[in-house]
Scaffold this motif. Sequence first.
Motif, PDB file in Angstrom:
ATOM      1  N   LEU A  52      -8.344   4.791  -4.662  1.00 25.07           N
ATOM      2  CA  LEU A  52      -9.414   5.235  -3.762  1.00 25.07           C
ATOM      3  C   LEU A  52      -9.479   4.416  -2.482  1.00 25.07           C
ATOM      4  N   ARG A  53      -8.893   3.249  -2.486  1.00 29.85           N
ATOM      5  CA  ARG A  53      -8.882   2.430  -1.266  1.00 29.85           C
ATOM      6  C   ARG A  53      -7.765   2.816  -0.298  1.00 29.85           C
ATOM      7  N   LEU A  54      -6.869   3.687  -0.732  1.00 27.32           N
ATOM      8  CA  LEU A  54      -5.709   4.032   0.087  1.00 27.32           C
ATOM      9  C   LEU A  54      -6.071   5.035   1.172  1.00 27.32           C
TER      10      LEU A  54
ATOM     11  N   ALA B  11       0.803  -1.230   0.000  1.00 26.75           N
ATOM     12  CA  ALA B  11       0.000   0.000   0.000  1.00 26.75           C
ATOM     13  C   ALA B  11       0.836   1.281   0.000  1.00 26.75           C
ATOM     14  N   PRO B  12       1.917   1.383   0.808  1.00 27.59           N
ATOM     15  CA  PRO B  12       2.680   2.642   0.789  1.00 27.59           C
ATOM     16  C   PRO B  12       3.302   2.972  -0.564  1.00 27.59           C
TER      17      PRO B  12
ATOM     18  N   ILE C  40      -6.817   5.284 -15.369  1.00 28.78           N
ATOM     19  CA  ILE C  40      -8.254   5.199 -15.082  1.00 28.78           C
ATOM     20  C   ILE C  40      -8.581   3.863 -14.419  1.00 28.78           C
ATOM     21  N   ARG C  41      -7.965   2.806 -14.921  1.00 33.86           N
ATOM     22  CA  ARG C  41      -8.203   1.469 -14.363  1.00 33.86           C
ATOM     23  C   ARG C  41      -7.650   1.352 -12.950  1.00 33.86           C
ATOM     24  N   LEU C  42      -6.708   2.221 -12.599  1.00 29.76           N
ATOM     25  CA  LEU C  42      -6.095   2.154 -11.273  1.00 29.76           C
ATOM     26  C   LEU C  42      -6.850   2.976 -10.230  1.00 29.76           C
ATOM     27  N   LEU C  43      -7.857   3.728 -10.658  1.00 27.65           N
ATOM     28  CA  LEU C  43      -8.586   4.578  -9.713  1.00 27.65           C
ATOM     29  C   LEU C  43      -9.164   3.801  -8.529  1.00 27.65           C
TER      30      LEU C  43
END
Length: 325
Positions: A248-250, A194-195, A241-244
């Motif tokens: 958004l979960r971060l 995540a970081p 766009i596919r990584l949004l």
Amino acid sequence: MAAGRRIPPNFFSIPFGFAGLGNTWIVAGLSGHVPTWIGNALLALAALTWLAVLLAYAAYVLPRPRALVDDARDPVAGAFLSLAVVTPLLLAAQGVVPHAPGVGRVLVDVFLILTLLFGGWITGQWIYGRIDVDQIHPGYFLPTVAGGFIASAAASAVGQRTLADVMLGLGFICWLVLGSLILNRLFVGSPLPAPLVPTLAIEVAPSAVAALALFARNGGRVDIWVTLVSGYGLLLVLAQIRLLPLYLRLRFAPGFWAFTFAWAAVATTALHWITAGKPPGHRVYPYLVLAAVSALIGGIAVRSVVAAAQGRFLPPPAPPAGPDR
């Protein structure tokens, strides 16, 4: 920033992001869309932020002689340390050269040499050291790809055409080599922790910064080389766009500053294209671009100030230095 608190190398992404935003506003100002003083003010903010981070980092590493070496050798964090010299190189070219060419040229030469030396050192470290493939991330573009292209643009700004071509070649070859390595890791390796997920935004930067180096070299024309690198850049921008959903979960963290320079470079490249091509609506598009990138970076800055006020921005205090430190 409290003295003695650990300052991770990725904190140099903060002034780098402000410098990128300042460059965007400078380009818009030179095209007559906005006052140039706004871009100059952002560059001044970037310079002050760079100095603050540098002093805070020095306060951390000077009592701990091994800390700087450990950071530079760190296969995850080491690449971000390059921004300590790449950022002032960009600031010298954009903020000093137009107002004091002689001083600006000296600063460009000094920081270009430091950028080249660090790029060579860390490349040797990556060859010499043992790196697990899962430790590789898009931040690896920073020392030699971003550094090379920014050095090329800076050399063009002071009229050193041959040096600009040398650094342009360095940036392109490193982009080809590291880009293949990084995409292979992202395609088939384990997910980024995540970081490091925000570093995925850096994937849009190489083509944009390459285009900016080419614009600096050719006087702002959209030639075949600009067109080629921009085509690949468009692909990577659309891929974001596919990584949004992933972004958004971060939870907010200092690593979000990885978004800032990358998208500022894309915005600056877009402004060059709008100015050169003058498509229908070209009088409106620059303001939309400026609003979007300023909102992004401004939002990250505000979140950073809030997190700092709540004591959630800096890492926990470092343990007391031992007798061998």
